[in-house]
Scaffold this active site. Sequence first.
Site, short mmCIF file in Angstrom:
data_model
loop_
_atom_site.label_atom_id
_atom_site.label_comp_id
_atom_site.label_asym_id
_atom_site.label_seq_id
_atom_site.Cartn_x
_atom_site.Cartn_y
_atom_site.Cartn_z
N CYS A 1 54.13 29.13 36.49
CA CYS A 1 52.81 28.74 37.00
C CYS A 1 52.32 27.45 36.33
O CYS A 1 52.50 27.24 35.13
CB CYS A 1 51.81 29.87 36.74
SG CYS A 1 50.17 29.53 37.42
N CYS B 1 37.62 42.14 44.25
CA CYS B 1 38.02 42.77 42.99
C CYS B 1 37.95 41.68 41.93
O CYS B 1 38.70 40.71 42.00
CB CYS B 1 39.44 43.31 43.13
SG CYS B 1 40.12 43.95 41.58
N CYS C 1 48.50 34.10 29.30
CA CYS C 1 49.43 34.49 30.37
C CYS C 1 50.89 34.14 30.08
O CYS C 1 51.23 32.98 29.80
CB CYS C 1 48.99 33.84 31.68
SG CYS C 1 49.95 34.47 33.07
N CYS D 1 48.97 46.33 45.12
CA CYS D 1 48.43 45.01 44.80
C CYS D 1 49.56 44.04 44.49
O CYS D 1 50.37 44.29 43.60
CB CYS D 1 47.49 45.15 43.60
SG CYS D 1 46.75 43.58 43.14
N CYS E 1 46.02 44.84 48.47
CA CYS E 1 45.30 43.93 47.59
C CYS E 1 46.25 42.79 47.25
O CYS E 1 47.47 43.00 47.17
CB CYS E 1 44.88 44.67 46.32
SG CYS E 1 44.07 43.60 45.10
N CYS F 1 46.44 29.17 31.39
CA CYS F 1 45.65 30.31 30.90
C CYS F 1 46.27 30.83 29.60
O CYS F 1 47.45 31.22 29.58
CB CYS F 1 45.62 31.41 31.96
SG CYS F 1 45.14 30.76 33.59
N ARG G 1 37.86 49.54 36.75
CA ARG G 1 39.27 49.87 36.50
C ARG G 1 39.65 49.65 35.04
O ARG G 1 39.49 48.54 34.51
CB ARG G 1 40.19 49.05 37.42
CG ARG G 1 41.67 49.41 37.19
CD ARG G 1 42.62 48.80 38.21
NE ARG G 1 42.20 49.12 39.55
CZ ARG G 1 41.98 48.22 40.51
NH1 ARG G 1 42.16 46.95 40.25
NH2 ARG G 1 41.61 48.61 41.69
#
Length: 333
Positions: free
Chosen positions: A73, A208, A80, A117, A148, A77, A280
């Site tokens: 990616c 979400c 991550c 998801c 999702c 972040c 969650r």
Amino acid sequence: MTASLALDALSDAPAEAALNVPARHFWSRAEVEALFALPFADLMYRAQQTHRANFDANAVQRSTLLSIKTGGCSEDCGYCSQSARYTTGLEREALLPIAEVLAAAQAAKDKGASRFCMGAAWRGPKKKDLEPVKEMIRAVKSLGMETCATLGMLQPGQAEELKDAGLDYYNHNLDTSAEHYIRVISTHTQSDRFDTLDKVRTAGIKVCSGGIVGMGETQRGRADLLCELANMNPPPDSVPINNLVPMPGTPLADAKPLDPFEFVRTIACARILMPTSFVRLSAGRQQMSDELQALCFLAGANSIFYGDKLLTADNPEASRDEALFERLGLQAI
Ligand code: SAM
Ligand code: DTB
Ligand code: SF4
């Protein structure tokens, strides 16, 4: 305002309910900080009251995650494992074939998950990426599961396309308070996240959105994050609270773990602030005892990620969750 004054101010909030107007309360940071500062038993009692007024307290929703596109990616972040900027030992993979996604969804359904998801390590989907993802959504939907996706930032029109393909939920987290965001991520802003959330809501997809705690933020930072989520109009339908899973090679690999009771407090505050949202208990369960997870359910968590993998990190085996549900008398929804 002192903590008790801030909480006293809340006692006027139910007045709207009496007029049959959907109760909506604008939460100030002082109010949320006052909740965090309550004695643990008082906070848990309030969370339980809110939970039981809005949900069956013994019912927990289960979503299974699949990483449909792993690693490489462009974003930075700091938590991550999938950022191309850090050496995390993760192999970059291509988008999974549709048949593989469908087989994983079927297996999740067979184990009792109600929602599937699909996550992609993208800044956002490119035009060419969207077609295969839409096919995946159609295929998963045809199994009778809720769908999702979490694909990063969306361009105009993409949310509508996903909705047309049958997408029920889009996950896009605020992740951390606006103030802390710039210390953790530099390649996009929290306001970019709000833009995508607006597109999702406008397209008629359920939202979400939650965050990660244990990233070196202060308690005030956690209060700010929850305030930002709760003050969305309307608040997210589903609110994942992730406990940082420290990933080797990332800037947050050595972050100081959060006091477990502070994690439970965060869940309890989320429950009180967003009474009708699913809260969650998300990443970090593999590192938690059964007793700590039970406290999170008592604090009002009523959804989990189910299955032995999150995206790249481990999650408890389905059999461990089955045993925990049995011991606690929890029912899956
Ligand atoms: N790339 C998309 C995005 O960032 O929205 C979707 C995938 S991204 C991995 C989904 C979410 O996973 C992040 O928003 C973050 O909340 C969570 N996450 C990622 N790494 C994590 C970690 N090490 N611990 C806890 N949560 C994590
Ligand atoms: C969310 O809030 N947590 C999930 C899901 N939404 C996509 C992801 C957790 C990722 C944990 C780290 C990993 O598996 O790489
Ligand atoms: Fe990319 Fe999402 Fe990971 Fe950020 S959290 S690096 S956007 S996959």
